[in-house]
Motif scaffolding. Sequence first.
Motif, PDB file in Angstrom:
ATOM      1  N   ARG A 174     -24.859  23.138  22.762  1.00 62.62           N
ATOM      2  CA  ARG A 174     -25.228  22.602  21.137  1.00 62.62           C
ATOM      3  C   ARG A 174     -24.139  22.281  20.202  1.00 62.62           C
ATOM      4  O   ARG A 174     -24.020  21.620  18.946  1.00 62.62           O
ATOM      5  CB  ARG A 174     -25.504  24.205  20.684  1.00 62.62           C
ATOM      6  N   THR A 175     -22.349  22.101  20.380  1.00 57.47           N
ATOM      7  CA  THR A 175     -22.100  21.387  19.774  1.00 57.47           C
ATOM      8  C   THR A 175     -21.645  19.846  20.553  1.00 57.47           C
ATOM      9  O   THR A 175     -20.241  18.803  20.390  1.00 57.47           O
ATOM     10  CB  THR A 175     -20.535  21.855  20.714  1.00 57.47           C
ATOM     11  N   PHE A 176     -22.105  18.291  20.552  1.00 56.58           N
ATOM     12  CA  PHE A 176     -22.253  17.613  20.917  1.00 56.58           C
ATOM     13  C   PHE A 176     -21.965  17.348  19.523  1.00 56.58           C
ATOM     14  O   PHE A 176     -21.043  16.165  19.823  1.00 56.58           O
ATOM     15  CB  PHE A 176     -23.865  16.767  21.389  1.00 56.58           C
ATOM     16  N   TYR A 189     -19.318  17.509  17.410  1.00 61.95           N
ATOM     17  CA  TYR A 189     -18.298  17.405  17.551  1.00 61.95           C
ATOM     18  C   TYR A 189     -17.270  16.763  18.559  1.00 61.95           C
ATOM     19  O   TYR A 189     -16.176  16.866  17.803  1.00 61.95           O
ATOM     20  CB  TYR A 189     -18.131  18.960  17.826  1.00 61.95           C
ATOM     21  N   TYR A 190     -17.670  15.760  19.430  1.00 62.30           N
ATOM     22  CA  TYR A 190     -17.090  15.313  20.731  1.00 62.30           C
ATOM     23  C   TYR A 190     -17.444  13.957  20.577  1.00 62.30           C
ATOM     24  O   TYR A 190     -18.150  13.472  19.993  1.00 62.30           O
ATOM     25  CB  TYR A 190     -17.995  15.772  23.020  1.00 62.30           C
ATOM     26  N   ASN A 191     -15.990  13.472  20.682  1.00 66.71           N
ATOM     27  CA  ASN A 191     -15.941  12.048  21.069  1.00 66.71           C
ATOM     28  C   ASN A 191     -16.800  11.995  22.295  1.00 66.71           C
ATOM     29  O   ASN A 191     -16.412  12.513  23.043  1.00 66.71           O
ATOM     30  CB  ASN A 191     -14.608  12.015  21.121  1.00 66.71           C
ATOM     31  N   MET A 192     -17.529  10.450  22.203  1.00 65.41           N
ATOM     32  CA  MET A 192     -18.140  10.421  23.408  1.00 65.41           C
ATOM     33  C   MET A 192     -17.939   9.127  23.853  1.00 65.41           C
ATOM     34  O   MET A 192     -17.179   7.703  22.641  1.00 65.41           O
ATOM     35  CB  MET A 192     -19.855  10.155  23.261  1.00 65.41           C
ATOM     36  N   GLY A 193     -17.376   9.031  25.220  1.00 61.97           N
ATOM     37  CA  GLY A 193     -17.548   7.581  25.362  1.00 61.97           C
ATOM     38  C   GLY A 193     -17.449   6.793  27.069  1.00 61.97           C
ATOM     39  O   GLY A 193     -18.266   8.105  27.576  1.00 61.97           O
ATOM     40  N   TRP A 194     -17.158   5.578  28.106  1.00 62.34           N
ATOM     41  CA  TRP A 194     -18.020   5.058  28.865  1.00 62.34           C
ATOM     42  C   TRP A 194     -16.476   4.910  29.308  1.00 62.34           C
ATOM     43  O   TRP A 194     -16.085   4.211  28.232  1.00 62.34           O
ATOM     44  CB  TRP A 194     -19.209   4.367  28.727  1.00 62.34           C
ATOM     45  N   PHE A 195     -16.096   5.327  30.741  1.00 70.99           N
ATOM     46  CA  PHE A 195     -15.502   4.578  31.750  1.00 70.99           C
ATOM     47  C   PHE A 195     -15.905   3.695  32.450  1.00 70.99           C
ATOM     48  O   PHE A 195     -17.148   3.969  33.277  1.00 70.99           O
ATOM     49  CB  PHE A 195     -14.015   5.693  31.710  1.00 70.99           C
ATOM     50  N   ARG A 196     -15.444   3.295  33.378  1.00 77.64           N
ATOM     51  CA  ARG A 196     -16.227   2.806  34.359  1.00 77.64           C
ATOM     52  C   ARG A 196     -14.606   2.305  35.515  1.00 77.64           C
ATOM     53  O   ARG A 196     -13.976   2.539  35.356  1.00 77.64           O
ATOM     54  CB  ARG A 196     -16.201   0.762  34.327  1.00 77.64           C
ATOM     55  N   GLY A 200     -19.052   8.314  13.700  1.00 79.64           N
ATOM     56  CA  GLY A 200     -19.462   7.454  13.959  1.00 79.64           C
ATOM     57  C   GLY A 200     -18.855   5.941  14.502  1.00 79.64           C
ATOM     58  O   GLY A 200     -18.876   4.995  15.285  1.00 79.64           O
ATOM     59  N   GLY A 201     -18.007   6.820  14.356  1.00 82.10           N
ATOM     60  CA  GLY A 201     -16.725   4.742  14.520  1.00 82.10           C
ATOM     61  C   GLY A 201     -15.917   4.930  16.207  1.00 82.10           C
ATOM     62  O   GLY A 201     -16.113   5.683  16.447  1.00 82.10           O
ATOM     63  N   THR A 202     -16.455   4.130  16.285  1.00 78.47           N
ATOM     64  CA  THR A 202     -16.296   3.041  17.699  1.00 78.47           C
ATOM     65  C   THR A 202     -14.885   2.165  17.930  1.00 78.47           C
ATOM     66  O   THR A 202     -14.253   1.765  17.173  1.00 78.47           O
ATOM     67  CB  THR A 202     -17.267   1.661  17.734  1.00 78.47           C
ATOM     68  N   SER A 214     -23.259   3.582  20.673  1.00 80.13           N
ATOM     69  CA  SER A 214     -23.590   4.121  19.428  1.00 80.13           C
ATOM     70  C   SER A 214     -23.426   5.326  20.635  1.00 80.13           C
ATOM     71  O   SER A 214     -24.136   5.592  20.879  1.00 80.13           O
ATOM     72  CB  SER A 214     -25.380   3.502  19.614  1.00 80.13           C
ATOM     73  N   ARG A 215     -24.699   6.264  19.166  1.00 85.84           N
ATOM     74  CA  ARG A 215     -24.488   7.925  19.506  1.00 85.84           C
ATOM     75  C   ARG A 215     -25.935   8.335  18.775  1.00 85.84           C
ATOM     76  O   ARG A 215     -26.580   7.702  17.315  1.00 85.84           O
ATOM     77  CB  ARG A 215     -23.401   9.059  19.035  1.00 85.84           C
ATOM     78  N   ASP A 216     -26.612   9.246  19.381  1.00 84.86           N
ATOM     79  CA  ASP A 216     -27.393   9.944  18.392  1.00 84.86           C
ATOM     80  C   ASP A 216     -27.694  11.700  18.898  1.00 84.86           C
ATOM     81  O   ASP A 216     -27.944  12.041  19.598  1.00 84.86           O
ATOM     82  CB  ASP A 216     -29.278   9.911  18.704  1.00 84.86           C
ATOM     83  N   ASN A 217     -26.982  12.009  17.599  1.00 81.80           N
ATOM     84  CA  ASN A 217     -26.676  13.612  17.685  1.00 81.80           C
ATOM     85  C   ASN A 217     -27.974  14.471  17.711  1.00 81.80           C
ATOM     86  O   ASN A 217     -27.373  15.883  18.343  1.00 81.80           O
ATOM     87  CB  ASN A 217     -26.291  13.632  16.099  1.00 81.80           C
TER      88      ASN A 217
END
Length: 120
Positions: free
Chosen positions: A27-29, A31-38, A55-57, A70-73
């Motif tokens: 439920r707390t998505f 509030y998280y910073n989301m990212g991609w690593f490789r 939404g800051g990138t 991008s994200r869709d909360n």
Amino acid sequence: QVQLVESGGGLVQAGGSLRLSCAASGRTFMYYNMGWFRQAPGKEREFVAGISPSGGTTIADSVKGRFTISRDNAKHTVSLQMNSLKPEDTAVYYCNARVISSWKFETGYWGQGTQVTVSS
């Protein structure tokens, strides 16, 4: 606890595009910073792109101008649009969720990874 599941990887020719998606549980998505690593074969895992709860990138220089995050909360998803792909983009791509806003070190929750292969 956050569970992350990536999708959208595959094989593409140089110059092509792919869109990766990451679905998050919990439920707390929002509030998280989301990212991609490789992580490419024989190399350390590296940061690719991150997006804050508002939404800051932040985009790595190596992919700036080609990749968009991008994200869709509401749907608990984060996406990575990858255009103008190069063979050096070949790697396993990992979704990451973290509380802190810095992308300089590894922390938080990780998905299982999805393979992206770019042929020349």
